[in-house]
Design a protein around this motif. Structure first.
Motif, PDB file in Angstrom:
ATOM      1  N   UNK A  19     -17.485 -60.222  26.006  1.00 28.15           N
ATOM      2  CA  UNK A  19     -18.176 -59.234  25.190  1.00 28.15           C
ATOM      3  C   UNK A  19     -19.014 -58.250  25.997  1.00 28.15           C
ATOM      4  N   UNK A  20     -19.496 -58.647  27.157  1.00 30.94           N
ATOM      5  CA  UNK A  20     -20.327 -57.764  27.972  1.00 30.94           C
ATOM      6  C   UNK A  20     -19.530 -56.911  28.954  1.00 30.94           C
ATOM      7  N   UNK A  21     -18.216 -57.070  28.954  1.00 25.16           N
ATOM      8  CA  UNK A  21     -17.368 -56.281  29.845  1.00 25.16           C
ATOM      9  C   UNK A  21     -17.404 -54.812  29.405  1.00 25.16           C
ATOM     10  N   UNK A  22     -17.574 -53.879  30.351  1.00 23.44           N
ATOM     11  CA  UNK A  22     -17.481 -52.471  29.964  1.00 23.44           C
ATOM     12  C   UNK A  22     -16.098 -52.181  29.381  1.00 23.44           C
ATOM     13  N   UNK A  23     -16.073 -51.367  28.335  1.00 23.24           N
ATOM     14  CA  UNK A  23     -14.814 -51.008  27.705  1.00 23.24           C
ATOM     15  C   UNK A  23     -13.839 -50.418  28.724  1.00 23.24           C
ATOM     16  N   UNK A  24     -14.348 -49.644  29.652  1.00 28.73           N
ATOM     17  CA  UNK A  24     -13.495 -49.047  30.693  1.00 28.73           C
ATOM     18  C   UNK A  24     -12.697 -50.116  31.422  1.00 28.73           C
ATOM     19  N   UNK A  25     -13.345 -51.195  31.808  1.00 29.67           N
ATOM     20  CA  UNK A  25     -12.639 -52.238  32.552  1.00 29.67           C
ATOM     21  C   UNK A  25     -11.630 -52.947  31.672  1.00 29.67           C
ATOM     22  N   UNK A  26     -11.968 -53.145  30.399  1.00 24.27           N
ATOM     23  CA  UNK A  26     -10.991 -53.760  29.499  1.00 24.27           C
ATOM     24  C   UNK A  26      -9.747 -52.865  29.392  1.00 24.27           C
ATOM     25  N   UNK A  27      -9.973 -51.573  29.185  1.00 23.06           N
ATOM     26  CA  UNK A  27      -8.850 -50.637  29.042  1.00 23.06           C
ATOM     27  C   UNK A  27      -7.965 -50.662  30.285  1.00 23.06           C
ATOM     28  N   UNK A  37     -10.189 -43.117  33.705  1.00 25.24           N
ATOM     29  CA  UNK A  37     -10.606 -43.290  35.105  1.00 25.24           C
ATOM     30  C   UNK A  37     -12.055 -43.744  35.239  1.00 25.24           C
ATOM     31  N   UNK A  38     -12.323 -44.449  36.329  1.00 21.95           N
ATOM     32  CA  UNK A  38     -13.693 -44.772  36.736  1.00 21.95           C
ATOM     33  C   UNK A  38     -14.177 -43.626  37.607  1.00 21.95           C
ATOM     34  N   UNK A  39     -15.334 -43.107  37.278  1.00 23.30           N
ATOM     35  CA  UNK A  39     -15.913 -42.034  38.088  1.00 23.30           C
ATOM     36  C   UNK A  39     -17.249 -42.472  38.656  1.00 23.30           C
ATOM     37  N   UNK A  45     -20.290 -38.574  34.468  1.00 26.03           N
ATOM     38  CA  UNK A  45     -19.217 -37.660  34.881  1.00 26.03           C
ATOM     39  C   UNK A  45     -18.166 -37.411  33.811  1.00 26.03           C
ATOM     40  N   UNK A  46     -17.891 -38.384  32.957  1.00 24.02           N
ATOM     41  CA  UNK A  46     -16.936 -38.208  31.877  1.00 24.02           C
ATOM     42  C   UNK A  46     -15.495 -38.547  32.203  1.00 24.02           C
ATOM     43  N   UNK A  47     -15.210 -38.996  33.408  1.00 20.58           N
ATOM     44  CA  UNK A  47     -13.828 -39.346  33.755  1.00 20.58           C
ATOM     45  C   UNK A  47     -13.297 -40.473  32.873  1.00 20.58           C
ATOM     46  N   UNK A  48     -14.183 -41.265  32.302  1.00 17.65           N
ATOM     47  CA  UNK A  48     -13.803 -42.419  31.491  1.00 17.65           C
ATOM     48  C   UNK A  48     -13.831 -42.130  29.990  1.00 17.65           C
ATOM     49  N   UNK A  49     -13.864 -40.875  29.603  1.00 23.23           N
ATOM     50  CA  UNK A  49     -14.000 -40.514  28.188  1.00 23.23           C
ATOM     51  C   UNK A  49     -12.806 -40.978  27.361  1.00 23.23           C
ATOM     52  N   UNK A  58     -18.233 -42.269  26.547  1.00 23.78           N
ATOM     53  CA  UNK A  58     -18.015 -42.660  27.938  1.00 23.78           C
ATOM     54  C   UNK A  58     -17.796 -44.172  27.972  1.00 23.78           C
ATOM     55  N   UNK A  59     -16.586 -44.583  28.255  1.00 26.97           N
ATOM     56  CA  UNK A  59     -16.221 -45.999  28.147  1.00 26.97           C
ATOM     57  C   UNK A  59     -16.856 -46.881  29.213  1.00 26.97           C
ATOM     58  N   UNK A  60     -17.394 -46.303  30.270  1.00 32.86           N
ATOM     59  CA  UNK A  60     -18.068 -47.126  31.288  1.00 32.86           C
ATOM     60  C   UNK A  60     -19.429 -47.602  30.802  1.00 32.86           C
TER      61      UNK A  60
END
Length: 158
Positions: A19-27, A37-39, A45-49, A58-60
């Motif tokens: 549950x604590x994992x950033x959405x970016x990493x799950x995706x 992307x991870x920025x 930065x918005x690369x993870x939008x 921002x998914x990070x």
């Protein structure tokens, strides 16, 4: 117990222990979708939008727990089911926006969310609402592509 949400229209179930994992990493790691992307890792930065219920986020900076019962759309899910590109994606190609391309998925996701709320943005609107960073400085082409996409979206509605 698990956390459920939709990812590009498909139901996803994540273990409560994640549950604590950033959405970016799950995706990227669990779902295998590499367009987001991870920025910077701090939501600047918005690369993870991605879209969360249609809003650009921002998914990070969002955990898996925070997306419970939401609809998440990534760049891979932006095109229509038929495979036809979204008008923003089409405009990006028409203008040849990317230089290095790293930020472009996030830029496209931010632009498409903006156009869903403001279908005819002014230059001032674009400048204030497009907060994603492009290290290559393709902002003039980004603005041009957004204007083309807005025109094409208006034609779709008519």
């Amino acid at each position: 117990m698990s956390i459920e949400f939709k990812l590009n229209g498909q139901s996803v179930r994540v273990k409560a222990s994640e549950k604590d994992m950033p959405l970016l990493w799950f995706i990227r790691e669990n779902a295998g979708l590499k367009g987001t992307k991870f920025g910077c890792g701090i939501g600047q930065c918005g690369a993870c939008t991605v879209h969360m219920n249609g809003e650009a986020v921002r998914s990070c900076s969002i955990t898996v727990a925070q997306v419970k019962d939401t609809n998440i759309r990534t760049i891979e899910g932006l095109a229509k089911q038929s495979g036809e590109l979204h008008p923003v994606q089409q405009a990006w190609m028409q203008v040849d926006v990317p230089q290095c391309g790293y930020c472009q998925a996030g830029q496209i996701m931010a632009a498409s969310a903006m156009l869903s709320k403001n279908p005819s943005p002014s230059d001032k609107d674009i400048d204030s609402q497009m907060t994603n960073i492009c290290r290559c400085g393709t902002y003039v082409r980004i603005r041009q592509a957004i204007k083309i996409a807005a025109d094409n979206l208006a034609k779709e509605v008519v």
